[in-house]
Design an enzyme around this catalytic site. Structure first.
Site, PDB file in Angstrom:
ATOM      1  N   GLY A 238       0.782  -1.238   0.000  1.00  0.00           N
ATOM      2  CA  GLY A 238       0.000   0.000   0.000  1.00  0.00           C
ATOM      3  C   GLY A 238       0.807   1.277   0.000  1.00  0.00           C
ATOM      4  O   GLY A 238       0.246   2.360   0.199  1.00  0.00           O
ATOM      5  N   PRO A 273       4.433  -5.215  -1.088  1.00  0.00           N
ATOM      6  CA  PRO A 273       4.237  -4.048  -1.945  1.00  0.00           C
ATOM      7  C   PRO A 273       4.034  -4.440  -3.404  1.00  0.00           C
ATOM      8  O   PRO A 273       4.620  -5.409  -3.883  1.00  0.00           O
ATOM      9  CB  PRO A 273       5.568  -3.302  -1.794  1.00  0.00           C
ATOM     10  N   GLY A 274       3.189  -3.689  -4.082  1.00  0.00           N
ATOM     11  CA  GLY A 274       3.021  -3.883  -5.523  1.00  0.00           C
ATOM     12  C   GLY A 274       3.411  -2.615  -6.256  1.00  0.00           C
ATOM     13  O   GLY A 274       4.464  -2.505  -6.867  1.00  0.00           O
ATOM     14  N   ARG A 275       2.531  -1.608  -6.111  1.00  0.00           N
ATOM     15  CA  ARG A 275       2.700  -0.352  -6.839  1.00  0.00           C
ATOM     16  C   ARG A 275       4.081   0.295  -6.629  1.00  0.00           C
ATOM     17  O   ARG A 275       4.674   0.801  -7.573  1.00  0.00           O
ATOM     18  CB  ARG A 275       1.609   0.610  -6.367  1.00  0.00           C
ATOM     19  N   ARG A 311      -7.403   2.790 -15.101  1.00  0.00           N
ATOM     20  CA  ARG A 311      -7.376   3.588 -13.869  1.00  0.00           C
ATOM     21  C   ARG A 311      -8.061   4.955 -13.988  1.00  0.00           C
ATOM     22  O   ARG A 311      -8.820   5.344 -13.099  1.00  0.00           O
ATOM     23  CB  ARG A 311      -5.953   3.735 -13.338  1.00  0.00           C
ATOM     24  N   TYR A 315     -11.115   5.091 -11.441  1.00  0.00           N
ATOM     25  CA  TYR A 315     -10.889   5.847 -10.209  1.00  0.00           C
ATOM     26  C   TYR A 315     -10.740   7.347 -10.437  1.00  0.00           C
ATOM     27  O   TYR A 315     -10.433   8.085  -9.492  1.00  0.00           O
ATOM     28  CB  TYR A 315      -9.588   5.397  -9.519  1.00  0.00           C
ATOM     29  N   CYS A 343     -15.942   2.878 -27.152  1.00  0.00           N
ATOM     30  CA  CYS A 343     -17.256   3.527 -27.182  1.00  0.00           C
ATOM     31  C   CYS A 343     -17.837   3.710 -25.781  1.00  0.00           C
ATOM     32  O   CYS A 343     -18.822   3.068 -25.404  1.00  0.00           O
ATOM     33  CB  CYS A 343     -18.201   2.719 -28.045  1.00  0.00           C
ATOM     34  N   GLU A 344     -17.200   4.522 -24.994  1.00  0.00           N
ATOM     35  CA  GLU A 344     -17.656   4.862 -23.641  1.00  0.00           C
ATOM     36  C   GLU A 344     -17.188   6.283 -23.369  1.00  0.00           C
ATOM     37  O   GLU A 344     -16.035   6.625 -23.669  1.00  0.00           O
ATOM     38  CB  GLU A 344     -16.965   3.976 -22.583  1.00  0.00           C
ATOM     39  N   TYR A 371      -1.028  -1.919 -11.965  1.00  0.00           N
ATOM     40  CA  TYR A 371      -2.484  -1.947 -12.159  1.00  0.00           C
ATOM     41  C   TYR A 371      -2.857  -1.337 -13.515  1.00  0.00           C
ATOM     42  O   TYR A 371      -3.822  -0.583 -13.631  1.00  0.00           O
ATOM     43  CB  TYR A 371      -3.197  -1.226 -11.014  1.00  0.00           C
TER      44      TYR A 371
HETATM   45  N1  LLP Z   1      -1.442  -6.949  -0.257  1.00  0.00           N
HETATM   46  C1  LLP Z   1      -2.770  -7.126  -0.392  1.00  0.00           C
HETATM   47  C2  LLP Z   1      -3.449  -8.087   0.463  1.00  0.00           C
HETATM   48  C3  LLP Z   1      -3.470  -6.358  -1.349  1.00  0.00           C
HETATM   49  O1  LLP Z   1      -4.779  -6.511  -1.464  1.00  0.00           O
HETATM   50  C4  LLP Z   1      -2.792  -5.422  -2.167  1.00  0.00           C
HETATM   51  C5  LLP Z   1      -3.484  -4.609  -3.170  1.00  0.00           C
HETATM   52  C6  LLP Z   1      -1.402  -5.302  -2.001  1.00  0.00           C
HETATM   53  C7  LLP Z   1      -0.760  -6.073  -1.027  1.00  0.00           C
HETATM   54  C8  LLP Z   1      -0.563  -4.371  -2.828  1.00  0.00           C
HETATM   55  O2  LLP Z   1      -0.889  -3.039  -2.646  1.00  0.00           O
HETATM   56  P1  LLP Z   1       0.046  -1.906  -3.282  1.00  0.00           P
HETATM   57  O3  LLP Z   1       1.377  -2.004  -2.616  1.00  0.00           O
HETATM   58  O4  LLP Z   1       0.163  -2.195  -4.738  1.00  0.00           O
HETATM   59  O5  LLP Z   1      -0.659  -0.654  -3.039  1.00  0.00           O
HETATM   60  N2  LLP Z   1      -6.265  -1.353  -8.752  1.00  0.00           N
HETATM   61  C9  LLP Z   1      -5.973  -0.345  -7.761  1.00  0.00           C
HETATM   62  C10 LLP Z   1      -5.181  -0.882  -6.606  1.00  0.00           C
HETATM   63  C11 LLP Z   1      -5.811  -2.088  -5.943  1.00  0.00           C
HETATM   64  C12 LLP Z   1      -4.968  -2.660  -4.841  1.00  0.00           C
HETATM   65  C13 LLP Z   1      -5.490  -3.988  -4.411  1.00  0.00           C
HETATM   66  N3  LLP Z   1      -4.733  -4.635  -3.360  1.00  0.00           N
HETATM   67  C14 LLP Z   1      -5.295   0.836  -8.455  1.00  0.00           C
HETATM   68  O6  LLP Z   1      -5.114   0.798  -9.670  1.00  0.00           O
HETATM   69  O7  LLP Z   1      -4.967   1.836  -7.826  1.00  0.00           O
END
Ligand code: LLP
Length: 416
Positions: A238, A273-275, A311, A315, A343-344, A371
């Site tokens: 997150g 972490p992802g993002r 996105r 959002y 077409c949106e 994402y």
């Molecule tokens: N761990 C869990 C259990 C999660 O559900 C998520 C993300 C992460 C880690 C990774 O979070 P990050 O570090 O990437 O913030 N599609 C949305 C974001 C959805 C996130 C879902 N869960 C966007 O494009 O902003």
């Protein structure tokens, strides 16, 4: 490195994006291996000397080449489906560093994860505990489990990506967690190994993350007193990145803050972490097809669309748009919405941007490593974009553009 202008040409590392468009076509995602490695490095540095694991959240970007870069760095992986499990294993990821999260794991997915030998299944309900026990029993295995606990902390982010509040479908309620742990520790087919939480995505300041860590710590202490010992504490992901002019706190501030409220704990600290690993390590390269002017608005109609990058539509997310050839000073600019062919009315990538652009020009939609491709679709029967990874001066195709035949290759017309 990363994405910067060199002699007026926007480059990915050392490769001009215009060359990439020529070689691989548009729309096209471009990732910088250097940037991924650097972002991961921020976590390893902040965790140096600790018993810790960075489990990259695969949903952010699940391209095999991205996963392989991270696997080589020693990363673990946070997965949410059997599909993601397959990808991680195909990319050379270590099953013993995989955490399986998600509210709706099927029996097949649970069995697949247990056969692969994952580190832990993060459970999100009492029903799931029963299901995991049954599947493990059937396979003659003991399932390593944690509960994803909902700490009821407001991550102060977009409501669609906030997950730690009571009303959320995610996790087990804080007040019920201890009882669930007691239940689990009396079931022979499962082995309690950890505790987890994740309160939301795109957090800019560490406060809520640290509050959640403190709540998890308090619970871990209670469990310990009840004779339930854990091997790891997973605080989720997150961590915010800059899309526009935000200034998210450095990763080290989140980590140091959390460690500060986990005094003396010996368990392995896990983050997912992802993002923050891939978000700013990728861009979406697109070409202007038409310049459309009306009395009310000007549009740049480009060849990428909401099916490629959802996105903004979903959002209202803001992504910077940069010209691939740096605008000359004095070039005539106008204010444009950058829109796709879908077409949106929600099919926009950016709104009200001052740009100097002509048909045929290339644009880069920035911060599109997370994402983005992973949320793409074939809406309007649009083949998915190509993906390219750059390492220094070397650009490689890491996913070829889908063909139109592939769009319906799985379909059949019944002969009645
Ligand atoms: N761990 C869990 C259990 C999660 O559900 C998520 C993300 C992460 C880690 C990774 O979070 P990050 O570090 O990437 O913030 N599609 C949305 C974001 C959805 C996130 C879902 N869960 C966007 O494009 O902003």
């Amino acid at each position: 490195m990363d994405f910067a202008y060199r002699n007026g040409a926007l480059c990915a590392d050392l490769v001009p994006l215009a060359d990439i468009a020529r070689r691989f076509g548009t729309p096209c995602y471009v990732y910088s291996r250097t940037a991924i490695e650097r972002n991961y490095g921020e976590f390893s540095r902040a965790l140096a000397g600790r018993n810790a694991l960075v489990a990259y959240s695969v949903k952010a970007n699940s391209n095999l080449a991205v996963l392989a870069v991270l696997a080589l760095l020693g990363a673990g992986f946070d997965i949410v489906s059997g599909g993601e499990l397959s990808r991680v294993l195909a990319a050379g990821g270590d099953a013993r560093k995989i955490l399986f999260s998600g509210v709706g794991k099927t029996e097949d997915e649970i069995a697949g994860a247990l056969r692969a030998g994952v580190l832990c299944l993060n459970l999100e309900s009492a029903d799931e505990l029963q299901r995991v026990a049954t599947v493990a029993g059937r396979l003659g295995k003991r399932a390593p489990i944690a509960f994803r606990v909902n700490p009821d902390v407001d991550a102060k982010t977009h409501p669609y990506i906030s997950t730690g509040l009571k009303q959320s479908k995610f996790g087990v309620p804080y007040a019920e967690a201890e009882r669930l742990y007691r239940d689990a520790s009396s079931i022979e087919q499962v082995k309690v190994v950890g505790i987890g939480c994740h309160i939301g995505s795109l957090m800019s300041s560490p406060g809520p993350f640290i509050d959640a860590a403190a709540r998890i710590h308090a619970l871990a202490e209670r469990l310990q007193r009840a004779g339930i010992n854990l091997s790891h504490i997973d605080l989720g992901g997150g961590f915010g990145v800059r899309y526009r002019d935000e200034t998210p706190a450095p990763i080290a501030e989140f980590i140091d803050g959390a460690l500060g409220v986990l005094p003396g704990r010996k368990e392995m600290l896990i983050l997912d972490p992802g993002r923050s690993i891939v978000g700013n390590a990728g861009i979406l390269l697109t070409r202007v097809e038409y310049v459309k002017r009306t009395d009310a608005k000007n549009f740049l109609v480009v060849d990428a669309a909401m099916n490629d990058l959802l996105r903004p539509a979903l959002y209202g997310a803001w992504h910077e748009v940069r010209p691939v050839r740096e605008a000359e000073s004095g070039a005539a600019t106008a204010v444009y919405d950058v829109v796709g062919p879908v077409c949106e009315s929600a099919d926009f990538l950016a709104r009200d941007r001052t740009l100097a652009a002509h048909p045929g020009d290339l644009l880069a939609v920035m911060s599109a490593g997370a994402y983005a491709m992973s949320m793409s679709s074939n809406y309007n029967s649009r083949p998915r974009a190509a993906e390219v990874m750059v390492s220094g001066a070397d650009a490689r195709l890491v996913r070829r553009r889908e063909s139109t035949e592939e769009l319906y290759a799985a379909e059949e017309v019944p002969t009645w």
